[in-house]
Write an enzyme that holds these catalytic residues in place. Structure first.
Site, PDB file in Angstrom:
ATOM      1  N   GLY A  46       6.074   0.401   5.151  1.00 15.39           N
ATOM      2  CA  GLY A  46       5.962  -0.349   6.390  1.00 15.39           C
ATOM      3  C   GLY A  46       6.638  -1.697   6.254  1.00 15.39           C
ATOM      4  N   GLN A  51       8.727 -10.461   8.151  1.00 19.57           N
ATOM      5  CA  GLN A  51       9.046 -10.298   6.723  1.00 19.57           C
ATOM      6  C   GLN A  51      10.547 -10.378   6.459  1.00 19.57           C
ATOM      7  OE1 GLN A  51       6.449  -6.561   6.295  1.00 19.57           O
ATOM      8  NE2 GLN A  51       6.332  -7.526   4.293  1.00 19.57           N
ATOM      9  N   CYS A  91       2.055  -5.243  -0.505  1.00 14.13           N
ATOM     10  CA  CYS A  91       2.914  -5.805   0.536  1.00 14.13           C
ATOM     11  C   CYS A  91       4.229  -6.259  -0.098  1.00 14.13           C
ATOM     12  CB  CYS A  91       2.212  -6.987   1.191  1.00 14.13           C
ATOM     13  SG  CYS A  91       3.180  -7.799   2.458  1.00 14.13           S
ATOM     14  N   LEU A  92       5.348  -5.897   0.514  1.00 12.64           N
ATOM     15  CA  LEU A  92       6.651  -6.297  -0.031  1.00 12.64           C
ATOM     16  C   LEU A  92       6.814  -7.819  -0.053  1.00 12.64           C
ATOM     17  CD1 LEU A  92       8.990  -3.637   1.656  1.00 12.64           C
ATOM     18  CD2 LEU A  92       8.197  -3.672  -0.711  1.00 12.64           C
ATOM     19  N   HIS A 133      -1.916  -3.104   8.878  1.00 12.42           N
ATOM     20  CA  HIS A 133      -1.330  -4.081   7.950  1.00 12.42           C
ATOM     21  C   HIS A 133      -0.119  -4.765   8.592  1.00 12.42           C
ATOM     22  CE1 HIS A 133       0.102  -5.332   3.779  1.00 12.42           C
ATOM     23  NE2 HIS A 133       1.186  -5.488   4.509  1.00 12.42           N
ATOM     24  N   GLU A 134       0.796  -3.959   9.177  1.00 18.52           N
ATOM     25  CA  GLU A 134       2.006  -4.540   9.780  1.00 18.52           C
ATOM     26  C   GLU A 134       1.668  -5.312  11.053  1.00 18.52           C
ATOM     27  OE1 GLU A 134       4.307  -4.488   7.758  1.00 18.52           O
ATOM     28  OE2 GLU A 134       3.645  -2.801   6.539  1.00 18.52           O
ATOM     29  N   HIS A 137       0.765  -8.737  10.206  1.00 19.32           N
ATOM     30  CA  HIS A 137       1.924  -9.597   9.933  1.00 19.32           C
ATOM     31  C   HIS A 137       2.390 -10.296  11.212  1.00 19.32           C
ATOM     32  CE1 HIS A 137       3.151  -9.128   5.771  1.00 19.32           C
ATOM     33  NE2 HIS A 137       3.058  -7.822   5.827  1.00 19.32           N
TER      34      HIS A 137
HETATM   35 NI    NI Z   1       2.993  -6.492   4.286  1.00 18.59          NI
END
Ligand code: NI
Length: 165
Positions: A46, A51, A91-92, A133-134, A137
């Protein structure tokens, strides 16, 4: 398509609220394609627009893995949640991190697709987790914000160290 740079903690952009997309045009479609490429390249499941430094309400997801079907949601809104489950989340944007987070097991989502068409989708388990989660963000929330002080501190210290290397 282009590979985008992933912003990592403690980049301030990760704490900002994103804006609603009023018109789905070529800019948004190009961004989505670039987000797909960036997510797949980084083996993510995701990715949210902030991000990659863009404050727009856009998320992408690869619930069955980066080499399977990819999904894009514009202005996603969770209209209903059901149940809950705990699983390890990463998370990236938060390097070297993973922790247990409680999420709703099933979510009902309204959004626009890449063509600007209104869609509704009901998803569960990992797909539901990704969307939650996204979606966070887009509101400037990271999964580490749900953790206790000590767990959060360890992850933050590690992320800062990685960033300095
Ligand atoms: Ni994330």
């Amino acid at each position: 398509m282009a590979l985008l740079t992933i912003r990592t903690y403690p980049d301030e952009i990760l704490k900002k609220q994103c804006e609603e997309v009023l018109h789905v045009g070529d800019d948004e479609r190009r961004l989505i394609d670039d987000m797909f490429e960036t997510m797949v390249q980084n083996q993510g499941v995701g990715l949210a627009a902030p991000q990659v430094g863009v404050l727009k309400n856009i998320i992408v997801a690869a619930p069955e893995g980066p080499d399977k079907e990819l999904y894009a949601f514009i202005n996603p809104v969770i209209t209903k949640k059901k149940g809950e489950f705990v699983d390890i989340e990463g998370c990236l944007s938060v390097p070297c991190s993973s922790a247990e987070v409680t999420r709703a097991r099933k979510v009902w989502v309204e959004a626009l697709d890449k063509k600007g068409k209104r869609i509704t989708i009901t998803v569960s388990d990992l797909f539901a987790r990704i969307i939650q989660h996204e979606g966070d963000h887009l509101k400037g929330i990271l999964f580490i914000d749900y953790l206790g002080f000590q767990a959060r501190k360890e992850i933050i210290d590690c992320a800062r160290k990685v960033k300095k290397l």
